[in-house]
Design an enzyme around this catalytic site. Structure first.
Site, mmCIF file in Angstrom:
data_model
loop_
_atom_site.group_PDB
_atom_site.id
_atom_site.type_symbol
_atom_site.label_atom_id
_atom_site.label_comp_id
_atom_site.label_asym_id
_atom_site.label_seq_id
_atom_site.Cartn_x
_atom_site.Cartn_y
_atom_site.Cartn_z
ATOM 1 N N THR A 118 -3.952 -6.996 -0.135
ATOM 2 C CA THR A 118 -3.960 -5.534 0.304
ATOM 3 C C THR A 118 -2.978 -4.639 -0.390
ATOM 4 O O THR A 118 -1.617 -5.133 -0.914
ATOM 5 C CB THR A 118 -3.356 -5.405 1.756
ATOM 6 O OG1 THR A 118 -4.254 -6.416 2.495
ATOM 7 C CG2 THR A 118 -3.728 -4.261 2.469
ATOM 8 N N GLY A 164 2.914 -10.408 3.837
ATOM 9 C CA GLY A 164 3.688 -11.189 4.552
ATOM 10 C C GLY A 164 4.422 -12.031 3.680
ATOM 11 O O GLY A 164 3.943 -12.612 2.662
ATOM 12 N N GLU A 199 -7.064 -8.368 9.815
ATOM 13 C CA GLU A 199 -8.401 -9.405 9.786
ATOM 14 C C GLU A 199 -9.586 -8.913 10.234
ATOM 15 O O GLU A 199 -10.222 -9.767 10.783
ATOM 16 C CB GLU A 199 -7.671 -10.664 10.581
ATOM 17 C CG GLU A 199 -6.538 -11.462 9.803
ATOM 18 C CD GLU A 199 -5.904 -12.061 10.838
ATOM 19 O OE1 GLU A 199 -6.234 -12.291 12.219
ATOM 20 O OE2 GLU A 199 -4.389 -12.387 10.627
#
Lengths: 689, 689
Positions: A149, A188, A443
């Protein structure tokens, strides 16, 4: 600190109140817990891991909300490292580890390493790459993350801006971020923790006839070292860091990363399915990864099973607290001696909590169904026959959307039902809510992914229209054929027949509505050629209706598995079925009426039926939440404690464990100092700004 | 720090995008802003105060989410004190001060002092008490709070456990907390700040014939010093402190307080309306405080006006960001060169944001109506004639419930509509959401207070049934008479007549439904004698329907005031009216059908009409939110910046202003240390636990 408050007790004994609630229902909690959570030894494993974690001071949660964001990440990393040491000390397997993460209940800075990072190397790395990287990964010699992303680009992977340009002279890739919006973002474990990253970038190759022109070969994956092994500082040409505070996930270092003409060797491109030929510099594709229907279904099954436990947590807290909390006497009570009522006895509290309690079971049986199907069809999948799984896989987008929305909204509904104390930090919902609120948008955004299931349903019903007598391949085919055969002479169903609720009719009502909405979408799109974008709301509603039908159908089918449970559990679960279904029907009544699924009279009578169902369910509420077996360690809630010591814990936390109460302040505005008798007058706080 | 990221720009220029949006609508923003916010010089005042606050470093907000809870309170107190100094430096009046609080946007530790504390002394203190206390209060020589709510007792004041027992010998009261649940709880400004408190306690007097027996005289108010003037430590016999972290209000020290036979003089009891006779020790009541209909209406008006600005903030952020954010090309687009679409052009995003944009105006006109009515009837109120205000006052409970629910839910809806970045700290919604989530449960729980308006409506319609030809005293009487006259031959209305939307019919539909639900409640309660508790859900739904009717009616009535606005603003506001009303109708369609308010065909056609209305409104969205005039200082949002520099601000915050990025960590689990090259290895964090 000992003082006069030590001997004080609440006016009503919460422990006795919960005991009375439990005594009032004959449900066998252990048996029901086993029915719900027996799979894969979950309950024994939970007990085993809980015993270890609850003894380690670093996993204590009650001060978390007092920490600053930087401190919260420190703590998350310390716990991640401590967990690795526990794994080795206790000899835990991967399932034990996952359970420890579940009980620890925070997004760990190591999380991406053992999920997307290792999975991508395993699935997309060549054998040579795997044998080089996998040992380093499994030993945690390197820590990985997954950088897909970007700041300007979420779900649409084709729109990514980061480029990887092949240099045919040096035989290297140059990774580059052409704009600010090309910055990797949200990834993350990348902000402070990771040493390596999987970087997704647009592969650009110079054309052989004209090397100054570049041809794009779409997004490809590269494994890239991003920080120095010794200093842990970013490598030259990379800017990487943590993106800052978010709603939740304070323990996780979601990161940003930009590349300035950063060079990586040819071997960095994961090359199981595609590579740049060493000699010619040509793009070589070795086919696409086989669509992994099976494991995706499994993952979606996990999302649903997780949603049910998240919702069960919120409902556990709300049911227990509202059984203990008392407020006002019954307005029609004649005796001034009457106690204040337990708030769970108010229909206005019940209508918010009990349908959600029923929903936990609705989610459960569909999750179970998906697991079972995955298990049963593993062999046929490996042989390439996806059978009924293809159907379920496509439905899984709709279910992800519906189930995470139900759980996310449900947490807040429970909180508000608890009144003032629901707003307090010891409700146990602050962190759960802040973290889980990510689920509706990550998601696959819950509004966007519903297009997938709608698209599938339009395709399926088009086929059924074309050939209404083909042999049905799956339940959807059967449903659509039944619908097409009967639509011309449809008589809307009634919910109650001969004075009793007709469970089978309820299932038919949900199925009919889904079929009718599918047909309307087919009409608009295929027959009338309506624009896709203009149809999006309709498609979203279709997906939701179809997914609700799946939940209702699977819940109903589960009735056959309930006979092994002792009385009254099967009947109580059937009440949950009716309550979930009829509450859902009532909420979307107009859609059911419009599709001629149900008669208007049935709709108008629903509120009274729902009241009766809630009254029947009420005495079993505490035992039903007990069966979900959420340990106090995980609940981390004064209001939801299994022993009912709500007020004792609220007070103890405030009076004895609140760090703010260790400081004395100067409230007089004439003084610029804040802290009385402290060296720096509180100026260190202001210096932080 | 200068590096290669300095010269990077986003792929699309947000500033140019917003400019194009603004150029695309002919709405005169200044004129509309004046129409909405011209009252009491709000806009000039906002500009004046903003100029001062934005220059003071201590009011900078961008690091707030990084602070620990104790630090956050320190900061809140420092700002409260700084504000007092600014008031004096700048010569601000009370309205300026309130605007500073609005822009500062946090619950101040001084908040209760200048609200409930001073109000209670003013309204319930005798003249003697006022002349003693008021100077100390106004100069902030003492800081007060209001201690009513207890750990075990919220809305039901009669259930409070704290006692104040009269000692006829010493002529003192003994304030005591008999149980843990008697602990005062939640009381703002009490935890660390206040020196004094208004304590609400049950007054107990010894019976004259039998002094060992105590008689209760219900809850009374006492003014009590709780901390030492010099040391600021709690007085002997008092345990007081902060209750700990909550969802929001981190800057506020909500407190707990217990009394151990704590003695206060006779003069502590606020004695304008009641006192204990000095000589006889008898309870003397000097009547009850006149019901302050007027000012209560004003306060409720304020809650609505506040809700509209809170919602406007969320909608401002969502509209601006979703105008800039792009994702996916149109699925039916034939040209691969087409840009990705602005997400605000997707109906699935519009349906979440644009009805809320319309709602801000719906709230506005009802708030205006209540202010106007209050203003107009001030004189008649003082003469004791409450006229139409009595009506509005009773409706105000329902409006508080509806409006705060709409705003609280609306914030989260906007957040989710913004996808991934909505979850980030720079969305500007984290703090707004955390604080505002208290509103649905405080100052009258949103589910509980709806009983008040339902009770009023049942009484009113009972009267109308009894005497259908009485002279109507207010709009509700008129409505009920109209309903009773027509109910036997009701023909459900249609929304569209001759191809256009019939605004007046919409109003009638909302009013009819409210009247019909009132009649049903009357039937159940008065005719069939149904139990009140069993009816609670029905009563809640009635209140909501009635309140929605008020919003729709007042919005429609406002049309007459729009003629002063230049084109196209009046028409755009009428689109907002239709969108708010028809979206609301669609959401509760079943209730409108059941009551024969609207025809089923009208209901089934709503979705297409709503799509068209949103398409008409879309080009004006940015200018409409501009008109709400929320300064960037208050928005505190990268996504909602008025200049559209979304990505620049997100990146700058992460890369240059994130304290977590100043520390380098050791990610290797084999080492117990966390921080690399730091003296304490991060152990200070663990020591806090």
């Amino acid at each position: 600190m000992r003082d006069f408050t030590d001997h004080l007790k609440p006016a009503h004994d919460g422990t006795a109140t919960l005991q009375a609630e439990r005594d009032g229902s004959a449900i066998n909690v252990k048996e029901l817990a086993w029915h719900l959570l027996g799979r894969d030894g979950f309950l024994e494993r939970q007990e085993k891991v809980l015993k270890v974690l609850s003894k380690e001071k670093i996993f204590k949660k009650d001060q978390q909300l007092n920490l600053s964001r930087p401190e919260r990440y420190h703590l998350g990393l310390a716990r991640a490292k401590a967990t690795q040491r526990l794994i080795r000390r206790e000899g835990w397997d991967h399932e034990d580890y996952k359970l420890a993460e579940y009980l620890n209940d925070e997004m760990s800075p190591y999380f991406l390493h053992m999920s997307m990072f290792v999975t991508t190397v395993r699935e997309q790395g060549s054998e040579e790459q795997q044998s080089y990287w996998m040992p380093k990964i499994l030993s945690y010699d390197i820590i990985g993350c997954y950088a897909q992303t970007e700041l300007g680009h979420g779900s649409n992977v084709r729109g990514l801006e980061t480029t990887a340009t092949w240099d045919p002279i040096k035989k290297e890739f140059e990774i580059h971020s052409p704009h600010l919006t090309a910055s990797k973002w949200w990834n993350g474990s990348m902000g402070r923790t990771a040493t390596h990253a999987i970087v997704v970038a647009q592969l650009l190759l110079p054309r052989r006839d004209d090397p100054t022109t570049l041809t794009s070969h779409g997004p490809q994956t590269f494994i890239v070292q991003i920080r120095d092994k010794k200093s842990h500082l970013p490598l030259e040409g990379i800017a990487v860091g943590d993106i800052g505070p978010k709603y939740g996930y304070a323990s996780m270092d979601n990161g940003y990363m930009l590349f300035n003409h950063f060079r990586v060797p040819r071997s960095a491109m994961l090359s199981r399915y595609a590579e740049v030929a060493d000699e010619t510099g040509a793009f070589v594709s070795m086919g696409h990864p086989a669509v992994v229907y099976g494991s995706l279904t499994y993952v979606r099954g996990q999302i649903i099973m997780h949603a049910r436990l998240v919702l069960a947590r919120a409902v556990t807290i709300a049911v227990r607290y509202c059984s203990i909390r008392r407020q006002f006497r019954d307005r029609d009570s004649k005796s001034p001696q009457d106690d204040e009522m337990k708030v769970l006895d108010y229909p206005t509290v019940q209508i918010r909590i009990l349908p959600l309690l029923a929903t936990t079971f609705a989610l459960h049986y569909t999750g179970e169904y998906m697991y079972e199907l995955y298990r049963k069809s593993r062999e046929t999948i490996e042989a390439g026959d996806f059978g009924p799984l293809a159907e379920l896989h496509s439905a899984s987008s709709g279910l992800k959307s519906l189930c995470t929305t139900l759980a996310a909204d449900g947490i807040e509904t429970c909180r508000r039902a608890m009144g003032g104390h629901g707003f307090g930090g010891r409700s146990g919902l602050v962190g759960l809510n802040a973290d889980y609120l990510s689920k509706p948008t990550v998601e696959g955004d819950n509004w966007m992914i519903t297009q997938q299931v709608a698209s599938y349903l339009i395709k399926k019903i088009s086929e059924a229209v074309k050939d209404p007598h083909a042999t049905p391949k799956d339940p959807t085919d059967e449903l659509f054929q039944y619908y097409l055969k009967n639509r011309s002479h449809r008589v809307p169903q009634t919910v109650v027949k001969d004075g009793t609720i007709d469970d089978q009719a309820i299932v038919e009502i949900f199925q009919w509505r889904a079929a009718d909405l599918s047909y309307r979408a087919y009409q608009a799109r295929v027959v009338e050629k309506k624009g896709w974008t203009k149809m999006m709301i309709q498609l979203h509603n279709l997906s939701r209706a179809y997914s609700e039908q799946i939940l209702v159908t699977n819940f109903y089918k589960s009735f056959s598995t309930l006979s092994s449970l002792s009385s009254p559990t099967p009947n109580v679960l059937k009440i949950c079925f009716r309550l979930y279904a009829l509450y859902t029907l009532d909420q979307a009544a107009s859609s059911f009426s419009m599709t001629a699924a149900v008669s208007p009279e049935s709709v108008y009578g629903l509120q009274d039926i729902i009241l009766e169902l809630m009254a029947e369910l009420r005495p079993h509420a505490v035992k039903l939440v007990d069966a979900w077996s959420i340990p106090d360690f995980l609940l981390d809630s004064a209001l939801g404690r299994s022993d009912g010591k709500v007020y004792e814990e609220l007070f103890d936390m405030a009076h004895r464990r609140n760090p703010l109460n260790k400081v004395t302040f100067d409230p007089n505005w004439r003084s610029e100092d804040i802290v009385m008798g402290s060296g720096d007058g509180g100026k260190h706080v202001l210096a932080k700004l």
